[in-house]
Design a protein around this motif. Structure first.
Motif, mmCIF file in Angstrom:
data_model
loop_
_atom_site.group_PDB
_atom_site.id
_atom_site.type_symbol
_atom_site.label_atom_id
_atom_site.label_comp_id
_atom_site.label_asym_id
_atom_site.label_seq_id
_atom_site.Cartn_x
_atom_site.Cartn_y
_atom_site.Cartn_z
ATOM 1 N N ARG A 35 37.504 54.894 26.599
ATOM 2 C CA ARG A 35 38.889 54.583 26.986
ATOM 3 C C ARG A 35 39.041 54.359 28.487
ATOM 4 O O ARG A 35 40.136 54.087 28.962
ATOM 5 C CB ARG A 35 39.804 55.724 26.536
ATOM 6 N N ILE A 36 37.935 54.507 29.241
ATOM 7 C CA ILE A 36 38.046 54.360 30.691
ATOM 8 C C ILE A 36 37.673 52.935 31.114
ATOM 9 O O ILE A 36 36.702 52.370 30.614
ATOM 10 C CB ILE A 36 37.145 55.378 31.429
ATOM 11 N N TYR A 37 38.453 52.383 32.031
ATOM 12 C CA TYR A 37 38.197 51.035 32.534
ATOM 13 C C TYR A 37 38.270 51.037 34.043
ATOM 14 O O TYR A 37 39.054 51.784 34.637
ATOM 15 C CB TYR A 37 39.242 50.056 31.979
ATOM 16 N N ARG A 38 37.393 50.218 34.646
ATOM 17 C CA ARG A 38 37.474 50.047 36.093
ATOM 18 C C ARG A 38 38.338 48.826 36.378
ATOM 19 O O ARG A 38 38.214 47.810 35.689
ATOM 20 C CB ARG A 38 36.072 49.849 36.671
ATOM 21 N N THR A 39 39.194 48.932 37.377
ATOM 22 C CA THR A 39 40.064 47.796 37.693
ATOM 23 C C THR A 39 39.311 46.827 38.602
ATOM 24 O O THR A 39 38.608 47.231 39.519
ATOM 25 C CB THR A 39 41.358 48.267 38.404
ATOM 26 N N ILE A 40 39.474 45.552 38.295
ATOM 27 C CA ILE A 40 38.751 44.489 39.007
ATOM 28 C C ILE A 40 39.777 43.477 39.522
ATOM 29 O O ILE A 40 40.702 43.126 38.799
ATOM 30 C CB ILE A 40 37.812 43.740 38.043
ATOM 31 N N SER A 41 39.592 43.034 40.766
ATOM 32 C CA SER A 41 40.478 41.991 41.300
ATOM 33 C C SER A 41 39.790 40.640 41.262
ATOM 34 O O SER A 41 38.579 40.562 41.444
ATOM 35 C CB SER A 41 40.824 42.276 42.772
ATOM 36 N N VAL A 42 40.588 39.607 41.038
ATOM 37 C CA VAL A 42 40.078 38.250 41.173
ATOM 38 C C VAL A 42 40.943 37.563 42.216
ATOM 39 O O VAL A 42 42.165 37.553 42.094
ATOM 40 C CB VAL A 42 40.165 37.485 39.835
ATOM 41 N N ASN A 43 40.300 37.035 43.255
ATOM 42 C CA ASN A 43 41.048 36.372 44.313
ATOM 43 C C ASN A 43 41.416 34.961 43.865
ATOM 44 O O ASN A 43 40.553 34.119 43.656
ATOM 45 C CB ASN A 43 40.174 36.324 45.570
ATOM 46 N N ASN A 44 42.706 34.715 43.700
ATOM 47 C CA ASN A 44 43.138 33.399 43.210
ATOM 48 C C ASN A 44 43.211 32.363 44.322
ATOM 49 O O ASN A 44 43.316 31.178 44.061
ATOM 50 C CB ASN A 44 44.528 33.496 42.571
ATOM 51 N N ARG A 45 43.161 32.825 45.565
ATOM 52 C CA ARG A 45 43.389 31.888 46.673
ATOM 53 C C ARG A 45 42.165 31.033 46.961
ATOM 54 O O ARG A 45 42.285 29.860 47.271
ATOM 55 C CB ARG A 45 43.754 32.668 47.932
#
Lengths: 809, 225
Positions: A56-66
């Motif tokens: 149930r654990i997830y790491r948050t990931i960012s995607v740079n849209n710019r």
């Protein structure tokens, strides 16, 4: 019946010592390699599966849209977790945590003890299972960072003491020491987690950190979410991104978010090179493929060697048939033999495993959590070995049970043509694999060699780096005193040091005549940097310690809270300071000496020769050195080639006299540069070991085939000798066929290996071209090894007395 | 016991067809001791192999104990063979990895005799062949005569009705050879039918009847008196 089969097998083992030895050595080497690789693969796959809530654990990931095509990165705005928990019923909890390097002031050593610290929020207790053995660390004690140590850590560093309830300090590389209150002891932390650490510290974030700015600014941190059972993560992801788009409205969001399963973090984080503990799926595939190949080769060998003995077995088979043995009974008899061989080899492989595990652990760089010495694995391995031994044994058993009883009366040999064809295929297969891995090993070797010889544009030898730190007001004094030490040529305080990657600052600049923006790397350095690096000045000048403009302290300027006109003045000072650019940059961005250029954010006063500030995996990028006399940064020390042996001690003594609390953290730049190719160097080691093993096993197979072949041609050899053939002539005649097989294998292996290694070389911006001679060399090595193997038997056969071979008719 | 009529056997290579047995007819009665003689290549070994059900004929009829067996398949032949026929070879054909005892025991294992029974019967026959003291030796440790006695022990342990001997004394000196012939004669007197292929007129004289072959068919039969 079974006992009798077993007995007779053991006796024939003893009788045919060479054959048995070759067969068992080959099998046990193959099986041992398989066991080791299986242990590695199982270990790698076990990461982070042990936590009860792992699913149930997830790491948050960012995607740079710019930036188009930008990769994911495992950091998100620090306020994201709290906001998601507030607004989404699916989120049970969030935890911001990451492993950092820390240095505790404990023990006798003045540099303290380096620890890997899992820095987390108190919610970590809800995420990961730690077994508390002392204290009540789940209760957060306000006012301090709470430190939780492991039993092992306590044993090692607090023997006979009770650290719980006591306060300890860090030795920081930066800023003032931090206080840690030890609140408890837990059992060992698992090794097979990407959050591998020695201690845990619990810290509290400020309320302002929990706020998410709709203008998308703020700090980033590594965060994990605990989702409620039954949450569909795909739907959740869509929902979050929808919400975020509305949140940032009317602006288009600069980032979108992904949620990576906790169990995938270790193996599937190729996008996050900086993650200290990470494996790679690609390695798992390479390892598994190698294990299967080794097992296949070992089994091929067993088949070739066993069937090769058909002639010495024929009499026995015939007699048994005359006496009433059925084909089934004979097949069972030979399969028993195969099973026995495999079992013996398996036991030996178990011992070899034990011997080699420490080497594997050194190679992997960490201990294996998984051990092959556990009941369920052994049972599984035994079942697998039985299955493989029966499968492998079936063909030889069937073949050996073939001869009709009549043949023993006629003294007739079964026709071997079908068998020969099969065996030739097996041998070609083995040599395709062998030559392939030889080519791969050669390519890796030459590529690494090539890289080590490339002129980096600066001199990496005799260069020492002191870790990035805040040197404060004494920085300049320290630098000047270092220069006074015997053996030291020059010293620089700089924001960049070779081996740390490109730089720590970059800008995206449009290039004249191109649509895509390019990245320009900036490094800040003092007047001594070019001399320390030994880069060559092509035109203009380097920074001068005497010019005010060359000695601006950017950090302190930036820290001033300046508004309005003063702020504008500050910016214009920073944007027009002297810079040095590389030739490549000057040409690409079309900048001229002493003309202020926006693309390089300053006035170029000097042009230097190109140098590689990144590893050679990457191509040349524009690079700018800003004149900056900061007190923060690395200290690079250029030693004279014949510097005294105690130079490092002298540096340390000086360091301690000015900064009594600073640890002496240094590295040789040459080592740092080499470390950039650590993965490739390891791959080379791996290929080298496997190629040795594979070639060795293939030779055993070849040995079996030549033995078989010579037995078939004993009479022919006898007749040829009687008619006057020379020993050399016969040995050549016997070898030629096999050399042809090896050449055929080369023809198959070369394009295959060539293709795969070309793919591998794409990882390097600077790479060798695959010349025909690499394939030629690999082929030559294979042929040489094959000829040596063959000649043992061929020469023996050629030397044999022909009278003997003819009389046996 | 054996009635062979118009038996034919050919060996074919790509170009040549060799006739090994040409419409051969012989008969062997129960309790007889028959020797088969003839020059090399006359077909005597082929005949012995067919009688021993090790090889099948290309034509003609072979009646063994009132059953036509000429067209039996491999399994049926093996079954008939292991219960009824014992073999003695010129080169002994003992299995090197087995002891004397185990070699002799082998046929009993294949006919499914219980272990305790096997020990009794093997010991009985080893005793009779006067080779009991060598029971735990391996064949390489025995003299030629001793090896052939083991081979005979192995041939008779199953109490076969028929023993086929292919030049049983070919690899032995004359005193050992005579010993083996005496053994065969004893067995014959106890009721076992024996068919023996030999080159030796001396050995042939132990038999009741000599069948002489030439080019795949019978040329003469001598009755020994």
């Amino acid at each position: 019946m079974f006992i009798s089969n077993l007995l007779i097998t053991l006796r024939s083992l003893r009788k045919n010592k060479v054959y048995s030895l070759i067969n068992i050595v080959g099998l046990s080497a193959g099986l041992a390699a398989c066991l080791l690789v299986a242990a590695i693969v199982i270990d790698e796959l076990s990461y982070d599966k042990q936590w009860t809530k792992a699913d149930r654990i997830y790491r948050t990931i960012s995607v740079n849209n710019r930036v188009k095509g930008s990769d994911r990165f495992p950091l998100t705005f620090t306020g994201l977790g709290p906001s998601l928990k507030k607004d989404f019923p699916e989120v049970e909890d969030y935890c911001r945590m990451s492993v950092i390097g820390d240095r505790l002031k404990i023990g006798a050593n003045s540099d303290g003890v380096a620890v890997k610290n899992l820095m987390a929020e108190a919610s970590v207790w809800n995420f990961l299972d730690f077994k508390v053995t002392e204290g009540n660390p789940k209760k957060y004690i306000e006012g301090y960072a709470n430190l939780i140590i492991t039993e092992k850590f306590k044993q090692e560093h607090f023997k006979g003491q009770d650290p719980v309830g006591k306060i300890y300090y860090t030795i920081p590389e930066w800023g003032s020491p931090q206080q840690y209150l030890v609140t408890g002891v837990v059992k060992e932390l698992p090794l097979n987690t990407h959050l591998r650490a020695d201690v845990i510290s619990i810290t509290k974030y400020r309320p302002t950190d929990d706020e998410l700015a709709k203008e998308e600014y703020g700090t980033f941190s590594t965060q994990y979410l605990l989702l409620k059972p039954g949450t569909d993560v795909n739907k959740f992801t869509a929902k979050v991104n929808n919400w975020y788009t509305k949140f940032t409205a009317p602006n288009k969001p600069g980032y979108s978010y992904l949620f990576q399963p906790f169990k995938d973090v270790y193996l599937k984080s190729d996008f996050s090179e900086a993650q200290p503990v990470h494996g790679s799926m690609r390695n798992i595939y390479i390892f598994s493929a190698v294990a299967v190949l080794l097992l296949v080769i070992a089994c091929f060998n067993f088949m070739t060697l066993t069937t090769s003995r058909v002639f010495s077995r024929m009499q026995e088979t015939g007699v048994r048939k005359v006496l009433g043995a059925s084909k089934r009974q004979l097949i069972i008899r030979y399969i028993t033999e195969s099973v026995l061989f495999f079992c013996l080899a398996f036991v030996l492989a178990g011992l070899l495993y034990k011997v080699f595990v420490p080497y594997i652990e050194t190679y992997m760089g960490h201990q294996l959590v998984f051990s092959a010495y556990n009941a369920s694995f052994i049972v599984a391995a035994i079942i697998a070995v039985l299955a493989v031994s029966i499968l492998t044994g079936i063909y030889p058993a069937w073949y050996l049970s073939q001869p009709q009883p009549i043949t023993i009366l006629r003294n007739q040999l079964p026709s071997g043509s079908q068998l020969n064809w099969l065996k030739k295929t097996l041998v070609v297969g083995q040599f395709v694999i062998s030559i392939g891995i030889i080519i791969a090993t050669l390519v890796v070797h030459y590529q690494l060699n090539y890289i080590s010889k490339i002129d980096l544009g600066f001199d990496k030898n005799n260069l020492v780096k002191l870790e990035y730190s805040s040197w404060g007001n004494s920085g300049e004094r320290f630098k000047q005193q270092l220069k006074q030490l015997p053996g030291i040529e020059s010293v620089s305080i700089t924001s960049w040091s070779p081996g740390i990657g490109a730089v720590n600052m970059s800008t995206e600049i449009p290039v004249p005549g191109q649509t895509a923006k390019i990245v320009v790397n900036h490094m800040r350095g003092d007047a001594d940097l070019p001399a320390v690096l030994k880069v060559k000045l092509k035109s203009g000048r380097v920074f001068s310690p005497d010019l005010r403009t060359d000695n601006i302290n950017g950090d302190s300027l930036n820290q001033l809270q300046l508004d309005g006109v003063k702020g504008k003045i500050r910016d214009s000072v920073l944007n027009s300071r002297p810079v040095i650019v590389t030739e490549y940059t000057a040409k690409l961005l079309n900048v001229k000496l002493n003309e202020k250029a926006k693309s390089v954010e300053g006035i170029p006063v000097g042009i230097i020769s190109d140098f590689h500030n990144e590893s050679l995996h990457f191509g040349m990028k524009p690079c700018v050195i800003d004149a900056d006399k900061s007190n923060n940064g690395y200290i690079l020390i250029r030693l004279k080639p014949n510097h005294p042996a105690n130079s490092l001690t002298a540096i340390n003594t000086l360091l301690k006299s000015i900064y009594p609390d600073k640890p002496f953290l240094y590295e040789w730049v040459g080592d740092v540069i080499d470390a950039q190719y650590k993965n490739e160097a390891k791959l080379k080691q791996l290929f080298f070991c496997f190629s040795m093993l594979i070639v060795f096993l293939s030779c055993l197979g070849l040995f079996g085939l030549i033995t078989f072949n010579i037995q078939q041609r004993v009479k022919e050899i006898g007749i040829r000798k009687v008619l006057g053939a020379s020993v050399a002539g016969i040995a050549t005649m016997l070898s030629t066929d096999f050399v042809k097989l090896v050449i055929l294998a080369l023809a198959i292996a070369a394009p295959l290996a060539g293709y795969l290694m070309t793919q591998w070389l794409q990882d390097f911006a600077y790479r060798i071209t695959l010349n025909w001679w690499i394939f030629g060399l690999a082929g030559l090595i294979a042929i040489l090894i094959a000829v040596i193997t063959i000649s043992f038997q061929a020469i023996k056969a050629a030397l044999a007395n022909p009278v003997k071979s003819l009389r046996s008719e | 016991m054996i009635k062979i009529t118009d038996l034919e056997k050919f060996y074919r290579t790509e170009e040549v067809e060799t006739i090994a047995l040409n419409k051969l007819s012989i008969e062997v009665k129960t309790g007889e001791f028959v020797a088969i003689m003839g020059p090399s290549g006359c077909g005597k070994s082929t005949l012995l192999n067919i009688i021993g059900l090790l090889d099948d004929p290309d034509g003609g009829s072979y009646i063994f104990n009132d059953t036509e067996v000429a067209h039996f398949n491999e399994r049926k032949r093996a079954d008939l063979r292991k219960h009824n026929i014992g073999f003695v070879f010129q080169s002994f054909n003992l299995i090197d990895e087995l002891t004397v005892f185990e070699n002799v025991e082998l046929p009993l294992i294949y006919t499914g005799v219980a272990a305790a029974d096997r020990v009794k019967r093997v010991e009985e026959v080893l005793d009779k062949m006067q080779i009991m003291h060598r029971r735990n030796h391996y064949p390489q440790q025995l003299s030629g005569g001793q090896q052939q006695r083991v081979a005979i022990a192995r041939a008779v342990v199953n109490k076969p009705k028929l023993i086929l001997a292919d030049e049983p004394t070919g690899n032995l000196d004359s005193s050992n050879g005579n010993e083996v012939m005496e053994l065969l004669t004893d067995l014959n007197e106890q009721g076992t039918t024996i068919v023996m292929v030999t080159h030796s007129e001396h050995d042939a004289r132990y038999s009741h009847r000599i069948i002489r072959l030439l080019d795949g068919h019978t040329v003469m039969e001598n009755i020994m008196i």
